[in-house]
Scaffold this active site. Structure first.
Site, short mmCIF file in Angstrom:
data_model
loop_
_atom_site.label_atom_id
_atom_site.label_comp_id
_atom_site.label_asym_id
_atom_site.label_seq_id
_atom_site.Cartn_x
_atom_site.Cartn_y
_atom_site.Cartn_z
N LYS A 51 -11.43 -9.90 -6.81
CA LYS A 51 -11.65 -8.79 -5.81
C LYS A 51 -11.43 -7.36 -6.24
O LYS A 51 -12.24 -6.35 -5.90
CB LYS A 51 -10.82 -9.15 -4.42
CG LYS A 51 -11.33 -10.35 -3.85
CD LYS A 51 -10.10 -10.80 -2.71
CE LYS A 51 -10.68 -12.28 -2.17
NZ LYS A 51 -9.56 -12.68 -1.36
N GLN A 95 -3.70 -12.24 1.33
CA GLN A 95 -4.43 -13.20 0.50
C GLN A 95 -3.64 -14.48 1.01
O GLN A 95 -2.51 -14.66 1.02
CB GLN A 95 -4.16 -13.14 -1.10
CG GLN A 95 -4.69 -14.27 -2.02
CD GLN A 95 -6.55 -14.25 -1.43
OE1 GLN A 95 -6.77 -13.30 -1.58
NE2 GLN A 95 -6.82 -15.49 -1.53
N ASP A 118 -10.81 -8.57 6.56
CA ASP A 118 -10.97 -10.16 6.68
C ASP A 118 -11.62 -10.59 7.92
O ASP A 118 -12.10 -11.60 7.89
CB ASP A 118 -9.80 -10.76 6.28
CG ASP A 118 -9.80 -10.94 4.89
OD1 ASP A 118 -10.74 -11.26 4.35
OD2 ASP A 118 -8.53 -11.51 4.42
#
Ligand code: NDP
Length: 292
Positions: A51, A95, A118
């Site tokens: 990412k 994460q 997210d």
């Protein structure tokens, strides 16, 4: 033979579009995404690295915060709070998976809604449910919608079946497919669903997000269906250096000949997830620049 939906190519195009858009913005600072990684889980290390690399290619700054596996919820909260308050940070990404003693739900909910790229916080999931355009939508389902659109898959009036009901994939996927504009008729299945084969074989669009190789077999798929395989599963392999290879939830060999379109694993949904994360980060940055 079916059309193989090339997620790498679509993601590359999305990233090029984002890069162009960013180049056209003159602002005193670049967009910035902050990654929080807890521990050294190899898959998490590799995802965050990827990412960060793609962010860099687009022109998005990324900052990595690594916390030890033993970190307390209070210490993690303090880091999230400081990133929430930092005006030079547009996006905060935690994460997953987190170690078992930490609450993913509480951690996701703590990220400020306008930095939650997210889309896992209750604020963003709630806005998605209300079809509020300010919602940041979870990146994997958002990427799938983009793949369907870019590959001319009609959703309006079609039957869609989603296998899996997680907040990361299954639930937001079902919401996106059923919302106004997409207009699919959606069924959601899970581990307790009965008559899975019967339900799946009615699907014009079948989306598998289960995490179990071989879940979808040819006898579950309608002739001409579009099949989207979200699963990422490691299976042992004597043919690779690492000793494993990645497969999805769909038995690709037997299912592909029945489909009109299908995503491969790897190279299908995965790359689009990262591209949508970048798209959400750029959107957060634009909102922050405009003081919204
Ligand atoms: P979860 O484990 O959170 O959810 C899995 C879902 O599948 C659950 O709802 C579960 O039901 C359901 N399920 C389990 N077994 C069956 C079965 N036999 N039949 C029908 N449903 C079943 O996983 P995620 O949603 O987070 O991820 C799913 C997969 O997608 C994983 O392989 C993951 O690695 C991959 N993934 C890929 C991404 C990408 O970018 N390509 C991004 C995110 C995930 P129940 O609720 O009853 O337990």
């Amino acid at each position: 033979m079916p059309e193989i939906i090339d997620g790498n190519a679509a993601a590359k195009r999305v990233c090029e579009e984002l890069s162009k858009k960013l180049a056209g913005i003159s602002a005193p600072r670049r967009p910035c995404v902050a990654f929080i990684r807890v521990g050294e889980d190899p898959a998490s290390v590799s995802y965050v690295k990827k990412k960060g690399r793609i962010a860099g290619e687009i022109g998005i700054e990324s900052r990595l915060h690594v916390l030890p596996e033993s970190v307390s919820q209070g210490e993690l909260n303090a880091l999230i709070d400081s990133l929430n308050a930092d005006d030079s940070v547009d996006a905060v990404l935690i994460q997953a998976p987190l170690p078992g003693h930490l609450s993913e739900r509480d951690s996701f909910n703590r990220v400020r809604a306008d930095k939650d790229v997210d889309g896992f916080s209750r604020a963003n999931l709630g806005m998605l449910c209300q079809e509020d355009p300010r919602a940041f939508t979870a990146c994997t389902p958002a990427g799938i919608m983009e793949l369907l659109k870019r590959h001319g898959v009609q959703t309006a009036g079609k039957r869609a079946v989603v296998l899996g009901r997680s907040i990361i994939v299954g639930k937001p996927m079902a919401l996106l497919l059923m919302q106004k504009g997409a207009d699919a008729t959606v069924s959601v299945c899970h581990s307790k669903s009965e008559n899975l084969k019967e339900i799946c074989s009615q699907a014009d669009i079948l989306i598998a997000a289960v995490g179990r190789p071989g879940t979808v077999t040819a006898d579950m798929v309608k002739e001409g269906a579009c099949v989207i395989d979200v699963g990422i599963n490691r299976v042992p392999s004597a043919e690779t250096k690492s000793g494993y290879r990645l497969v999805g939830d769909v038995d690709f060999e037997s299912v592909a000949p029945k489909c009109s379109k299908i995503t491969p694993v790897p190279g299908g949904v995965g790359p689009m997830t990262v591209a949508m994360l970048m798209s959400n980060t750029l959107a957060a940055y634009m909102r922050h620049l405009q003081g919204r």
